[in-house]
Design an enzyme around this catalytic site. Structure first.
Site, PDB file in Angstrom:
ATOM      1  N   ALA A   1       9.707   0.384   3.185  1.00 24.91           N
ATOM      2  CA  ALA A   1      10.880   1.043   2.591  1.00 24.91           C
ATOM      3  C   ALA A   1      10.517   2.173   1.640  1.00 24.91           C
ATOM      4  CB  ALA A   1      11.741   0.016   1.856  1.00 24.91           C
TER       5      ALA A   1
ATOM      6  N   ARG B   1       3.329  10.023  -3.139  1.00 25.83           N
ATOM      7  CA  ARG B   1       2.039  10.706  -3.244  1.00 25.83           C
ATOM      8  C   ARG B   1       1.744  11.611  -2.044  1.00 25.83           C
ATOM      9  NH1 ARG B   1      -0.905   5.172  -4.792  1.00 25.83           N
ATOM     10  NH2 ARG B   1       1.038   4.400  -3.881  1.00 25.83           N
TER      11      ARG B   1
ATOM     12  N   THR C   1       7.617  -3.936  -4.210  1.00 29.32           N
ATOM     13  CA  THR C   1       7.265  -4.757  -3.044  1.00 29.32           C
ATOM     14  C   THR C   1       7.848  -6.165  -3.146  1.00 29.32           C
ATOM     15  OG1 THR C   1       5.142  -5.100  -4.161  1.00 29.32           O
ATOM     16  CG2 THR C   1       5.170  -3.531  -2.365  1.00 29.32           C
TER      17      THR C   1
ATOM     18  N   SER D   1       1.612  -4.537   5.375  1.00 28.45           N
ATOM     19  CA  SER D   1       1.927  -3.294   4.704  1.00 28.45           C
ATOM     20  C   SER D   1       2.154  -2.216   5.767  1.00 28.45           C
ATOM     21  CB  SER D   1       0.744  -2.915   3.817  1.00 28.45           C
ATOM     22  OG  SER D   1       1.217  -2.236   2.705  1.00 28.45           O
TER      23      SER D   1
ATOM     24  N   GLY E   1      -4.900  -3.165  -6.320  1.00 27.43           N
ATOM     25  CA  GLY E   1      -4.828  -4.331  -7.193  1.00 27.43           C
ATOM     26  C   GLY E   1      -6.126  -5.124  -7.060  1.00 27.43           C
TER      27      GLY E   1
ATOM     28  N   GLU F   1      -2.666  -5.029 -11.048  1.00 26.22           N
ATOM     29  CA  GLU F   1      -2.539  -3.680 -10.498  1.00 26.22           C
ATOM     30  C   GLU F   1      -3.433  -2.699 -11.272  1.00 26.22           C
ATOM     31  OE1 GLU F   1      -0.617  -2.649  -7.633  1.00 26.22           O
ATOM     32  OE2 GLU F   1      -1.072  -4.772  -7.548  1.00 26.22           O
TER      33      GLU F   1
ATOM     34  N   ASN G   1      -6.863  -6.387  -3.593  1.00 27.94           N
ATOM     35  CA  ASN G   1      -5.741  -6.942  -2.837  1.00 27.94           C
ATOM     36  C   ASN G   1      -5.397  -5.968  -1.718  1.00 27.94           C
ATOM     37  OD1 ASN G   1      -3.324  -8.178  -2.024  1.00 27.94           O
ATOM     38  ND2 ASN G   1      -2.147  -6.934  -3.480  1.00 27.94           N
TER      39      ASN G   1
ATOM     40  N   LYS H   1       5.576  26.382  34.978  1.00 28.38           N
ATOM     41  CA  LYS H   1       6.635  25.578  34.354  1.00 28.38           C
ATOM     42  C   LYS H   1       7.463  25.003  35.482  1.00 28.38           C
ATOM     43  CE  LYS H   1      10.684  26.239  33.646  1.00 28.38           C
ATOM     44  NZ  LYS H   1      12.012  26.810  33.435  1.00 28.38           N
TER      45      LYS H   1
ATOM     46  N   ALA I   1       0.989  43.681  48.596  1.00 27.23           N
ATOM     47  CA  ALA I   1       0.716  43.750  47.162  1.00 27.23           C
ATOM     48  C   ALA I   1       1.767  44.606  46.461  1.00 27.23           C
ATOM     49  CB  ALA I   1      -0.675  44.327  46.930  1.00 27.23           C
TER      50      ALA I   1
HETATM   51  C1  UD1 Z   1       0.098  -2.312  -3.053  1.00 25.97           C
HETATM   52  C2  UD1 Z   1      -0.214  -3.508  -3.942  1.00 25.97           C
HETATM   53  C3  UD1 Z   1      -1.674  -3.435  -4.361  1.00 25.97           C
HETATM   54  C4  UD1 Z   1      -2.560  -3.365  -3.148  1.00 25.97           C
HETATM   55  C5  UD1 Z   1      -2.146  -2.229  -2.230  1.00 25.97           C
HETATM   56  C6  UD1 Z   1      -2.895  -2.302  -0.924  1.00 25.97           C
HETATM   57  C7  UD1 Z   1       1.890  -3.991  -5.072  1.00 25.97           C
HETATM   58  C8  UD1 Z   1       2.626  -3.919  -6.364  1.00 25.97           C
HETATM   59  N1  UD1 Z   1       0.665  -3.498  -5.082  1.00 25.97           N
HETATM   60  O1  UD1 Z   1      -0.054  -1.149  -3.859  1.00 25.97           O
HETATM   61  O2  UD1 Z   1      -2.014  -4.584  -5.129  1.00 25.97           O
HETATM   62  O3  UD1 Z   1      -3.905  -3.209  -3.570  1.00 25.97           O
HETATM   63  O4  UD1 Z   1      -0.750  -2.310  -1.919  1.00 25.97           O
HETATM   64  O5  UD1 Z   1      -2.638  -1.196  -0.121  1.00 25.97           O
HETATM   65  O6  UD1 Z   1       2.407  -4.508  -4.115  1.00 25.97           O
HETATM   66  N2  UD1 Z   1       7.484  -0.774  -0.296  1.00 25.97           N
HETATM   67  C9  UD1 Z   1       8.742  -1.246   0.020  1.00 25.97           C
HETATM   68  N3  UD1 Z   1       9.691  -1.339  -0.948  1.00 25.97           N
HETATM   69  C10 UD1 Z   1       9.448  -0.989  -2.237  1.00 25.97           C
HETATM   70  C11 UD1 Z   1       8.155  -0.526  -2.566  1.00 25.97           C
HETATM   71  C12 UD1 Z   1       7.191  -0.436  -1.584  1.00 25.97           C
HETATM   72  O7  UD1 Z   1       9.012  -1.573   1.178  1.00 25.97           O
HETATM   73  O8  UD1 Z   1      10.374  -1.108  -3.055  1.00 25.97           O
HETATM   74  C13 UD1 Z   1       6.473  -0.676   0.775  1.00 25.97           C
HETATM   75  C14 UD1 Z   1       5.874   0.696   0.896  1.00 25.97           C
HETATM   76  O9  UD1 Z   1       6.620   1.475   1.820  1.00 25.97           O
HETATM   77  C15 UD1 Z   1       4.475   0.398   1.421  1.00 25.97           C
HETATM   78  C16 UD1 Z   1       4.160  -0.975   0.883  1.00 25.97           C
HETATM   79  O10 UD1 Z   1       5.406  -1.520   0.446  1.00 25.97           O
HETATM   80  O11 UD1 Z   1       4.436   0.361   2.830  1.00 25.97           O
HETATM   81  C17 UD1 Z   1       3.204  -0.934  -0.283  1.00 25.97           C
HETATM   82  O12 UD1 Z   1       3.745  -0.142  -1.319  1.00 25.97           O
HETATM   83  P1  UD1 Z   1       2.878   0.944  -2.064  1.00 25.97           P
HETATM   84  O13 UD1 Z   1       3.747   1.674  -3.022  1.00 25.97           O
HETATM   85  O14 UD1 Z   1       2.107   1.728  -1.101  1.00 25.97           O
HETATM   86  O15 UD1 Z   1       1.910  -0.016  -2.907  1.00 25.97           O
HETATM   87  P2  UD1 Z   1       0.463   0.312  -3.403  1.00 25.97           P
HETATM   88  O16 UD1 Z   1       0.555   1.138  -4.638  1.00 25.97           O
HETATM   89  O17 UD1 Z   1      -0.375   0.812  -2.306  1.00 25.97           O
HETATM   90 CA    CA Z   2      -0.028   1.500  -0.237  1.00 26.46          CA
END
Ligand code: UD1
Ligand code: CA
Length: 485
Positions: free
Chosen positions: A30, A35, A100, A121, A160, A176, A191, A373, A445
């Site tokens: 979501a 970034r 998350t 993820s 994390g 984190e 993590n 084409k 031609a």
């Molecule tokens: C997250 C972990 C971190 C881990 C890393 C690994 C958390 C707080 N941190 O960090 O410990 O080392 O992944 O890659 O979870 N997303 C949602 N809804 C939200 C927020 C995020 O669906 O409200 C989804 C994002 O689209 C993404 C995934 O969750 O696909 C991870 O979120 P992201 O913001 O990338 O977390 P990281 O900072 O990478």
């Molecule tokens: Ca991520």
């Protein structure tokens, strides 16, 4: 199933022994991907020729049926849904992306009827089926309430970190990056963002998540400490290969993961009998197939659903998108080919351009700067130099001379050109469509052909040549005389 490690733990967190339970997979997808600084949602960015999410969905549907896979979407949800339509998975809408942990809170209704949920993820597309299976199996084997995948990284920055209980493998907390103490910063076990939860324990405690952190978000990672404190079993499984868990948060990470996927793809192809020279220069999408003894030269792109037969040769700088090539096809340097079919032993290039809808038959040749084409080029037919053949059906054994142009467009509509078997089209002919050239016919031609030509006829459509004897000499003499006066 093993009993919980802690007698205080509630009995019945996990389904009865012998019952493997019902599994769901939830894919976190979501987030916006701030970034990446993009107009498009993060999970729709491509690596290895497919969206991040498509890779993760492919891994998920190898674990359980698509109807038990849920993507949690939010940012630009409609676009994400559309991109994944046809995958058969379910969607959970997280309207506001509050972390998350919040993503799973929103998923409670759909997920609470399962016994276990595996959380993947959406931005980590290198994850392998085997690793997720290990996560699941270890979770079941140990009767855990939360099992998280970890990896050891040389540069753990941004991830994390795992705090283990008394040096064992049981987890006390995930911290984190932004909350790390100076000494924790050196921890290299990170993590990975993949988890297996006992659904009951998860939803019993998920409301304990708070937003007391840098981003004021509900962190799923905090579930580790919450569950551990409640006497639940939280364990870690380490991935063998840290590359597998790379997340794509930045453009640089996208590029790294893309390179990783492409190299893996080249290795698979080489293992199956394809020669690839300088594979690091080739761009081959995940779904491409190539037959054995085909040779791929440096700087070739094979994209989309391209399928290449055995014993072909693809020379440098060719870009082939969604094409099907039979056996023994030779693609010389610099061809661009889109959505077309090329039968066995055909020879194309250098610099042939096939736009969508071309069908090049066995043994046909197309040469430099020939554009097609919606072209059907029959068996053994040749168009070797500088031509445009659009909306054209060319029979077998036809010779298309240099510079032949089908005038298929009159500014309003597109019209067909049909050329019969064994016809001979002289150089620089313009064929004004709609027009038919009979079997075995000849075209002189530089002819402009506006009318159909019967079988075996000769058509000439050009001004007659006139030779004016002595004209040039007289002209020179006149000019010389004019200069003197
Ligand atoms: C997250 C972990 C971190 C881990 C890393 C690994 C958390 C707080 N941190 O960090 O410990 O080392 O992944 O890659 O979870 N997303 C949602 N809804 C939200 C927020 C995020 O669906 O409200 C989804 C994002 O689209 C993404 C995934 O969750 O696909 C991870 O979120 P992201 O913001 O990338 O977390 P990281 O900072 O990478
Ligand atoms: Ca991520």
């Amino acid at each position: 199933m093993a009993k919980s490690h802690n007698s205080k733990a509630e009995v019945g967190s996990n389904p009865a022994p012998g019952n493997n339970g019902r599994f769901a997979v939830a894919i976190l997808a979501a987030g916006k991907g701030t970034r990446l600084k993009s107009r498009y949602p993060k999970v729709l960015h491509h690596v290895g020729g497919k969206s991040l999410l498509a890779h993760v969905v492919a891994a998920a549907t190898r674990l359980c049926p698509a109807q038990d896979v849920y993507a949690i979407i939010g940012h630009d949800a409609e676009r994400v849904k559309e991109a994944m339509a046809g995958s058969g998975i379910g969607f959970i809408l997280q309207k506001e992306q509050r972390g998350t942990g919040h993503a799973l809170m929103v998923g409670e209704e759909a997920l609470r009827n399962y016994d276990y949920v595996i959380v993947l993820s959406g931005d980590a597309p290198l994850i392998s089926q085997q690793t997720v299976e290990r996560l699941r199996d270890q979770h079941l084997h140990e009767g855990a309430d939360m099992t998280l995948l970890t990896a050891v990284m040389e540069r753990p920055y941004g991830y994390g970190r795992i705090i283990f209980r008394n040096g064992g493998r049981e987890v006390e907390a995930i911290v984190e990056e932004k909350s790390l103490t100076a000494s924790q910063r050196a921890l290299q076990e990170i993590n990975a963002g993949f988890y297996c939860f006992a659904v009951k324990a998860l939803f019993q405690h998920i409301r304990q998540l708070g937003t007391d952190n840098k981003h004021h978000e509900y962190y799923l990672t905090d579930m580790a400490a919450i569950l551990a404190k409640a006497g639940k079993k939280v364990i870690a499984v380490q991935a063998d290969d840290a590359h597998e868990v790379l997340g794509c948060n930045t453009r640089q990470e996208l590029a790294e993961v893309d390179a990783e996927l492409r190299m893996k793809k080249c290795q698979q192809l080489m293992d199956s009998g394809v020669t690839i020279y300088q594979p690091q220069t080739c761009v081959i999408d995940s779904d491409v197939t190539v037959g054995p003894d085909t040779v791929i030269e440096p700087f070739v792109h094979l994209l989309g659903a391209t399928r290449i037969g055995a014993e072909c040769r693809i020379r440098s700088y060719s870009v082939i998108i969604n094409c099907e090539l039979g056996e023994g096809v030779l693609i010389r340097n610099g061809c661009v080919m889109d959505d077309s079919r090329i039968a066995a032993q055909a020879v194309l290039g250098p610099y042939t351009h096939l736009r969508p809808g071309c069908h090049i038959a066995e043994g046909a040749h197309m040469g430099n700067f020939v554009e097609g084409k919606k072209l059907k080029l029959g068996k053994g037919s040749k168009a070797q130099h500088l031509s445009y053949l659009g909306d054209a059906e060319v029979g077998e054994g036809v010779n298309v001379g240099a510079g032949t142009i089908t005038c298929n467009y009159d500014g309003f509509g597109k019209y067909p050109t049909v050329i019969g078997d064994r016809a001979f089209i002289g150089s620089d002919a313009t064929l004004v469509a709609p027009v038919k050239v009979g079997k075995g016919a000849y075209i002189g031609a530089a002819s402009c052909i506006t009318e159909d030509i019967p079988d075996d006829a000769l058509a000439i459509g050009r001004g007659r040549q006139v030779n004016k004897e002595g004209w040039a000499r007289r002209k020179r003499e006149e000019r010389a005389a004019a200069k003197k006066t």
